[in-house]
Motif scaffolding. Structure first.
Motif, short mmCIF file in Angstrom:
data_model
loop_
_atom_site.label_atom_id
_atom_site.label_comp_id
_atom_site.label_asym_id
_atom_site.label_seq_id
_atom_site.Cartn_x
_atom_site.Cartn_y
_atom_site.Cartn_z
N ASP A 284 3.39 7.32 6.67
CA ASP A 284 3.00 8.24 7.74
C ASP A 284 3.66 7.87 9.06
N TYR A 285 3.77 6.57 9.32
CA TYR A 285 4.35 6.14 10.59
C TYR A 285 5.83 6.48 10.69
N ILE A 286 6.60 6.20 9.64
CA ILE A 286 8.04 6.45 9.74
C ILE A 286 8.33 7.95 9.81
N HIS A 287 7.53 8.76 9.10
CA HIS A 287 7.72 10.21 9.22
C HIS A 287 7.27 10.72 10.58
N SER A 288 6.35 10.01 11.25
CA SER A 288 5.89 10.45 12.58
C SER A 288 6.99 10.32 13.62
N GLY A 289 7.93 9.40 13.40
CA GLY A 289 9.07 9.33 14.30
C GLY A 289 9.46 7.93 14.72
N CYS B 263 18.90 22.48 13.09
CA CYS B 263 17.46 22.67 13.25
C CYS B 263 16.96 21.65 14.26
N ASP B 264 15.68 21.61 14.47
CA ASP B 264 15.07 20.65 15.38
C ASP B 264 15.47 19.23 14.95
N PRO B 265 16.13 18.47 15.82
CA PRO B 265 16.55 17.12 15.43
C PRO B 265 15.40 16.17 15.13
N ALA B 266 14.16 16.56 15.50
CA ALA B 266 13.02 15.70 15.21
C ALA B 266 12.83 15.52 13.70
N ARG B 267 13.22 16.55 12.94
CA ARG B 267 13.11 16.43 11.48
C ARG B 267 14.34 17.11 10.86
N PRO B 268 15.44 16.37 10.77
CA PRO B 268 16.70 16.99 10.33
C PRO B 268 16.65 17.38 8.85
N MET B 269 16.60 18.70 8.61
CA MET B 269 16.45 19.21 7.25
C MET B 269 17.41 20.35 6.93
N ILE B 270 18.01 20.99 7.97
CA ILE B 270 18.88 22.15 7.75
C ILE B 270 20.25 21.85 8.35
N PHE B 271 21.29 22.14 7.57
CA PHE B 271 22.65 21.83 8.00
C PHE B 271 23.56 23.02 7.71
N GLU B 272 24.43 23.35 8.68
CA GLU B 272 25.43 24.39 8.49
C GLU B 272 26.79 23.73 8.59
N MET B 273 27.56 23.85 7.52
CA MET B 273 28.83 23.14 7.43
C MET B 273 29.95 24.08 7.01
N PRO B 274 31.20 23.65 7.13
CA PRO B 274 32.29 24.48 6.58
C PRO B 274 32.07 24.69 5.09
N GLU B 275 32.59 25.79 4.57
CA GLU B 275 32.41 26.08 3.15
C GLU B 275 32.84 24.87 2.31
N THR B 276 31.90 24.40 1.49
CA THR B 276 32.14 23.20 0.70
C THR B 276 31.65 23.44 -0.72
N PRO B 277 32.42 23.05 -1.74
CA PRO B 277 31.96 23.24 -3.12
C PRO B 277 30.68 22.45 -3.39
N VAL B 278 29.77 23.05 -4.13
CA VAL B 278 28.51 22.39 -4.49
C VAL B 278 28.78 21.03 -5.12
N GLY C 210 12.08 9.18 10.77
CA GLY C 210 12.91 8.04 10.39
C GLY C 210 13.53 8.16 9.02
N ILE C 211 12.85 8.83 8.09
CA ILE C 211 13.40 8.99 6.75
C ILE C 211 14.57 9.96 6.75
N HIS D 80 6.90 3.09 16.08
CA HIS D 80 6.89 4.47 15.64
C HIS D 80 6.09 5.34 16.62
N ARG D 81 6.30 6.62 16.53
CA ARG D 81 5.59 7.54 17.43
C ARG D 81 4.09 7.48 17.19
N GLY D 82 3.69 7.45 15.92
CA GLY D 82 2.28 7.26 15.60
C GLY D 82 1.42 8.51 15.76
N ILE D 83 2.05 9.68 15.82
CA ILE D 83 1.31 10.94 15.92
C ILE D 83 1.73 11.83 14.75
#
Length: 281
Positions: free
Chosen positions: A110-115, A142-157, A125-126, A14-17
């Motif tokens: 902490d380690y897996i979230h560090s990268g 968004c920043d690929p280091a922590r993938p949290m935001i996605f823009e996709m074609p219109e999709t039903p909830v 990693g999560i 892991h990155r460890g930082i």
């Protein structure tokens, strides 16, 4: 290879930082939560939470190391003095099961979230595991280091909800807001615990349509999304649950453990299980 060596190699992989500083092994949550690490590792199980059933299944498949993302004994920091003092019956029985099986539980939070290494850099990693499980790599915005935001074609909830249930192996999930809407911008929310002004501001300013939430409470963000939906906005929440949301990251870990260890040790993922059951009127 001894279990202690496995743990050290996983940490090194892991990155460890975290927050700009090296993770301090004396204060990190990523401790050996139970067991004797000075034994040969017979097999590894990854999971989000080392529940009683996960411990039983790990033992049945011959593994003596569980790598868990969350705490073992139900509190931040995994303190057990209060349980010992009260002679808590569930604690004593779970402890007895661990003693009988000889299983070691190590927390990797902490380690897996560090990268973990990816394309010359590091990614969380999560949430990378969540993205891969959903097949949303092409939608990342968004920043690929922590993938949290996605823009996709219109999709039903509800279609997104069905995908999550199928790919995360869940029996259901909660929905609120404009659940008939088609959405484009989806965010995996971090913690929604009560002081959520920043999250509400982000939803508004970044035009987020759908939140996939870990925790969810009945005030702040939930109320905001309901009011937004009542005003005709395409705003909704899929409340998946904390462990259910992070579980795919621990499943993904199985893919890179052989590389991290440089040695073939039997390794498998065991889902800690959908925490929720749903009763419908």
């Amino acid at each position: 290879m001894k279990i202690s060596e496995v743990i050290q190699k996983m940490k090194k992989y892991h990155r460890g930082i975290a927050q700009g500083k090296p993770i301090d092994d004396a204060t990190t949550r990523d401790q050996i939560l139970y067991g004797n690490p000075d034994q040969e590792c017979t097999g590894i199980v990854t999971t989000c939470y080392a529940s009683v059933d996960v411990i039983r299944k790990a033992n049945a498949c011959g593994a003596n190391l569980i790598i868990s993302h969350e705490a073992l004994f139900w509190n931040h920091g995994d303190h057990t003095d209060w349980l010992e003092e009260a002679q808590n019956k569930t604690f004593l029985e779970k402890k007895r099961l661990l003693d009988e099986t000889g299983i070691v539980v190590w927390r990797d939070h902490d380690y897996i979230h560090s990268g973990i290494p990816m394309n010359g850099g590091y990614v969380d990693g999560i949430f990378h595991g969540v993205m891969v499980t959903l097949g949303w790599e092409k939608y990342l915005s968004c920043d690929p280091a922590r993938p949290m935001i996605f823009e996709m074609p219109e999709t039903p909830v509800k279609e997104i909800g069905r995908q999550i249930m199928e790919k995360f192996h869940l029996t259901g999930l909660k929905m609120l807001g404009n659940t008939e809407a088609k959405v484009r911008k989806v965010a995996i929310a971090s913690h929604i615990l009560g002081g959520d002004n920043d999250m509400i501001t982000r939803i508004d300013q970044e035009d987020i349509d759908l939140l996939i939430s870990m925790e969810l409470i009945d005030f702040t963000v939930s109320e905001y999304i309901r009011d937004s939906a009542m005003l005709g906005m395409p705003k909704a929440i899929l409340a998946v649950g904390h462990f259910n949301t992070e579980e795919p990251g621990m499943e993904y870990m199985v893919h890179y453990i052989p590389e991290a260890l440089g040695e073939a040790i039997p390794c498998r993922y065991i889902q800690s299980g959908d925490m929720y059951e749903f009763m419908i009127a």
